[in-house]
Scaffold this motif. Structure first.
Motif, PDB file in Angstrom:
ATOM      1  N   LEU A 233       0.832  -1.194   0.000  1.00  0.00           N
ATOM      2  CA  LEU A 233       0.000   0.000   0.000  1.00  0.00           C
ATOM      3  C   LEU A 233       0.871   1.250   0.000  1.00  0.00           C
ATOM      4  N   VAL A 234       0.255   2.364  -0.320  1.00  0.00           N
ATOM      5  CA  VAL A 234       0.953   3.649  -0.240  1.00  0.00           C
ATOM      6  C   VAL A 234       1.512   3.867   1.156  1.00  0.00           C
ATOM      7  N   THR A 235       0.739   3.470   2.166  1.00  0.00           N
ATOM      8  CA  THR A 235       1.185   3.661   3.549  1.00  0.00           C
ATOM      9  C   THR A 235       2.368   2.772   3.907  1.00  0.00           C
ATOM     10  N   ASP A 236       2.568   1.671   3.168  1.00  0.00           N
ATOM     11  CA  ASP A 236       3.732   0.810   3.411  1.00  0.00           C
ATOM     12  C   ASP A 236       5.018   1.432   2.868  1.00  0.00           C
ATOM     13  N   ILE A 237       4.888   2.125   1.737  1.00  0.00           N
ATOM     14  CA  ILE A 237       6.068   2.687   1.070  1.00  0.00           C
ATOM     15  C   ILE A 237       6.369   4.106   1.557  1.00  0.00           C
ATOM     16  N   GLY A 238       5.333   4.823   1.914  1.00  0.00           N
ATOM     17  CA  GLY A 238       5.465   6.228   2.290  1.00  0.00           C
ATOM     18  C   GLY A 238       6.558   6.533   3.292  1.00  0.00           C
ATOM     19  N   PRO A 239       6.681   5.745   4.398  1.00  0.00           N
ATOM     20  CA  PRO A 239       7.707   6.066   5.399  1.00  0.00           C
ATOM     21  C   PRO A 239       9.138   6.071   4.868  1.00  0.00           C
ATOM     22  N   HIS A 240       9.384   5.391   3.742  1.00  0.00           N
ATOM     23  CA  HIS A 240      10.742   5.326   3.187  1.00  0.00           C
ATOM     24  C   HIS A 240      11.055   6.509   2.260  1.00  0.00           C
ATOM     25  N   VAL A 241      10.009   7.165   1.792  1.00  0.00           N
ATOM     26  CA  VAL A 241      10.188   8.172   0.752  1.00  0.00           C
ATOM     27  C   VAL A 241      10.989   9.378   1.236  1.00  0.00           C
ATOM     28  N   ALA A 284      17.803   6.436  -8.597  1.00  0.00           N
ATOM     29  CA  ALA A 284      17.082   6.917  -7.422  1.00  0.00           C
ATOM     30  C   ALA A 284      15.924   5.971  -7.089  1.00  0.00           C
ATOM     31  N   LEU A 285      15.202   5.523  -8.118  1.00  0.00           N
ATOM     32  CA  LEU A 285      14.095   4.591  -7.904  1.00  0.00           C
ATOM     33  C   LEU A 285      14.606   3.260  -7.364  1.00  0.00           C
ATOM     34  N   LEU A 286      15.708   2.769  -7.885  1.00  0.00           N
ATOM     35  CA  LEU A 286      16.296   1.530  -7.368  1.00  0.00           C
ATOM     36  C   LEU A 286      16.672   1.676  -5.901  1.00  0.00           C
ATOM     37  N   THR A 287      17.114   2.867  -5.518  1.00  0.00           N
ATOM     38  CA  THR A 287      17.456   3.116  -4.124  1.00  0.00           C
ATOM     39  C   THR A 287      16.227   2.958  -3.231  1.00  0.00           C
ATOM     40  N   LEU A 288      15.112   3.561  -3.648  1.00  0.00           N
ATOM     41  CA  LEU A 288      13.883   3.442  -2.850  1.00  0.00           C
ATOM     42  C   LEU A 288      13.407   1.996  -2.796  1.00  0.00           C
ATOM     43  N   HIS A 291      15.021  -0.318  -0.350  1.00  0.00           N
ATOM     44  CA  HIS A 291      14.684  -0.110   1.056  1.00  0.00           C
ATOM     45  C   HIS A 291      13.443  -0.903   1.479  1.00  0.00           C
ATOM     46  N   LEU A 292      12.676  -1.400   0.526  1.00  0.00           N
ATOM     47  CA  LEU A 292      11.422  -2.064   0.854  1.00  0.00           C
ATOM     48  C   LEU A 292      11.642  -3.535   1.203  1.00  0.00           C
ATOM     49  N   GLN A 293      10.762  -4.065   2.038  1.00  0.00           N
ATOM     50  CA  GLN A 293      10.816  -5.477   2.416  1.00  0.00           C
ATOM     51  C   GLN A 293      10.050  -6.279   1.363  1.00  0.00           C
ATOM     52  N   LEU A 294      10.730  -6.618   0.299  1.00  0.00           N
ATOM     53  CA  LEU A 294      10.106  -7.337  -0.814  1.00  0.00           C
ATOM     54  C   LEU A 294      10.314  -8.845  -0.666  1.00  0.00           C
TER      55      LEU A 294
END
Length: 472
Positions: A233-241, A284-288, A291-294
């Motif tokens: 969700l947006v809320t899952d990714i938002g904190p990393h942005v 930059a996108l690869l950097t974000l 950071h995600l738990q994929l």
């Protein structure tokens, strides 16, 4: 003072001549000459063909004998004597992209500065050289030889036009291209830009990246990239942005879609030869994403590998194991230009400009070894082109430097090395000569491309003197 300098300066000091020069530039810039589908008599599409036709009409009006060479290039002759000098310029342009404050094909002059796609690269410089030829002709300067303007239509996409021309025409004793920097560029780095990628079995694991795409041209720092993250969700990714935005200085936008979130990244484009001037949206996108738990799957592994091999801000190829430099030609530069990922694989392409010290072992083979360690393989042309190097002490280079010094007042000017490739890259003894002056920012290949009118006028004066010196 050089012979004829007073006459040349007076010629271009005329406000009417300057207005005529500006009008000619605007006339050519008004034609959108981005490469398109080949058509009969139009090998690079309708846009470049229309621009070439308009340029040859201009040459005719200026009093030069012209010829269209199968739609690839056009030529204009200064006189009917033996040709000793070729001046190579191009009428094609890169796509306009986004972010313009003016119409890219509705050129305008504001506060003495021209804006529009092609004013600096390369229609403005081409017109400056044409008006230099006209100056020499109008002043009746005594010449023993002729200069030939060669107007191409494929410089931005591979230079097949010039290859076609020189397949049947001889090289001139002297060749310069007004498509780069002053004072003189005598070294152009070699190019290495392989296609590479990997494949994997489709996975249903969540969350995972199911789509990624970024970049639009090999020789442009990608200003935009996007990915779809299924199962987040947006809320899952938002904190990393916020953290990654500070780290990369890129802008991220998150959009909720069915089944996941689309991540949009905005960076800043620049010419791939000067990647430090841009902000790479793909890296930059690869950097974000890193950071995600994929989930543990093929796309996640590819994203982690690409992030490790191309960390954001690494424009020298350190992580790839190919960073190097020498005193004559400077450092290797790298731009991750294109990347596309789907459910079963990814493909990508980078643009490397390498110095004289680079070779197969410390560049191509080192890169392929780094790829292999991550299960990535080169899938397309992986050859390295040659470095172009013209002796800085040749009489030709010394003459051009003297012309530049005389009209600018600069003392002890030295030739330059660049990462960009111009028309002269494969021409023996050729150099790039203007029109970008030290300290200027023409924003080539980006929005709001510009050039001061005074710089075009000064360039025309320098070119006129060079023609008089070399053809006299």
């Amino acid at each position: 003072m050089m012979k004829y300098e007073d006459q040349i300066r007076t010629y271009f000091d005329d406000p009417a001549k300057q207005r005529e020069l500006v009008a000619a530039v605007c006339r050519l810039v008004s034609v959108r000459s981005v490469k398109g589908e080949a058509q009969p008599g139009m090998p690079f599409g309708e846009g470049p063909a229309r621009a070439l036709d308009e340029a040859l009409k201009l040459c005719d009006e200026l009093g030069f004998a012209t010829r269209n060479h199968d739609g690839y290039v056009g030529t204009a002759e200064l006189n009917d004597k033996d040709t000793i000098l070729h001046i190579l310029a191009h009428m094609d342009v890169v796509g306009e992209g986004k972010g313009w404050d003016t119409d890219p094909y509705g050129p305008v002059e504001k506060d003495g500065v021209l804006y529009g796609r092609g004013v600096a690269d390369d229609k403005g410089p081409a017109v400056a050289a044409l008006f230099a030829m006209k100056c020499v002709k109008d002043l009746g300067l005594p010449l023993s030889h002729s200069a030939r303007m060669i107007l191409g239509t494929d410089e931005e996409s591979g230079s097949e036009d010039i290859a076609h021309y020189y397949a049947t025409e001889p090289y001139a004793k002297y060749t310069f291209s007004p498509d780069a920097d002053f004072p003189v560029i005598n070294i152009e780095k070699g190019h290495y830009h392989p296609d590479f990628g990997s494949t994997w079995a489709k996975s249903e694991a969540l969350p995972r990246v199911t789509e990624l795409k970024g970049g639009f041209r090999t020789n442009v720092v990608p200003p935009e990239a996007q990915a779809f993250v299924a199962g987040m969700l947006v809320t899952d990714i938002g904190p990393h942005v916020e953290h990654v935005s500070r780290e990369t200085e890129a802008t991220f936008t998150l959009e909720a879609e069915e089944g996941g979130t689309r991540v949009l990244c905005a960076g800043k484009n620049a010419h791939a030869a000067s990647p430090d001037g841009g902000n790479n949206a793909i890296t930059a996108l690869l950097t974000l994403l890193s950071h995600l738990q994929l989930a543990d799957c093929g796309s996640t592994a590819a994203i982690k590998s690409m992030h490790q091999l191309f960390p954001h801000g690494d424009t020298r190829g350190k992580a790839l194991g190919i960073a190097q430099a020498d005193d004559l030609s400077g450092p290797l530069t790298l731009n991750l230009a294109l990347m596309t990922l789907d459910e079963t694989g990814f493909s990508a392409k980078f643009d490397v400009r390498f110095p004289i010290c680079a070779n197969e072992d410390n560049c191509r083979k080192a890169c392929e070894a780094s790829f292999a360690a991550h299960g990535i393989a080169v899938t397309g042309d992986g050859d390295m082109t040659s470095v172009h190097h013209t002796d800085a002490n040749s009489p030709f280079v010394r003459t051009l430097l003297a012309c530049y010094e005389n009209y600018t007042g600069v003392k002890d000017a030295r030739p330059l090395a660049i990462g960009g490739g111009t028309y002269v890259h494969d021409i023996p003894g050729g150099v790039a000569f203007g029109c970008e002056l030290p300290g200027s920012d023409p924003r080539m290949h980006g929005p709001n491309e510009r050039i001061p009118v005074a710089d075009l006028v000064l360039s025309a004066q320098i070119f006129a003197q060079a023609i008089a010196e070399l053809c006299g």
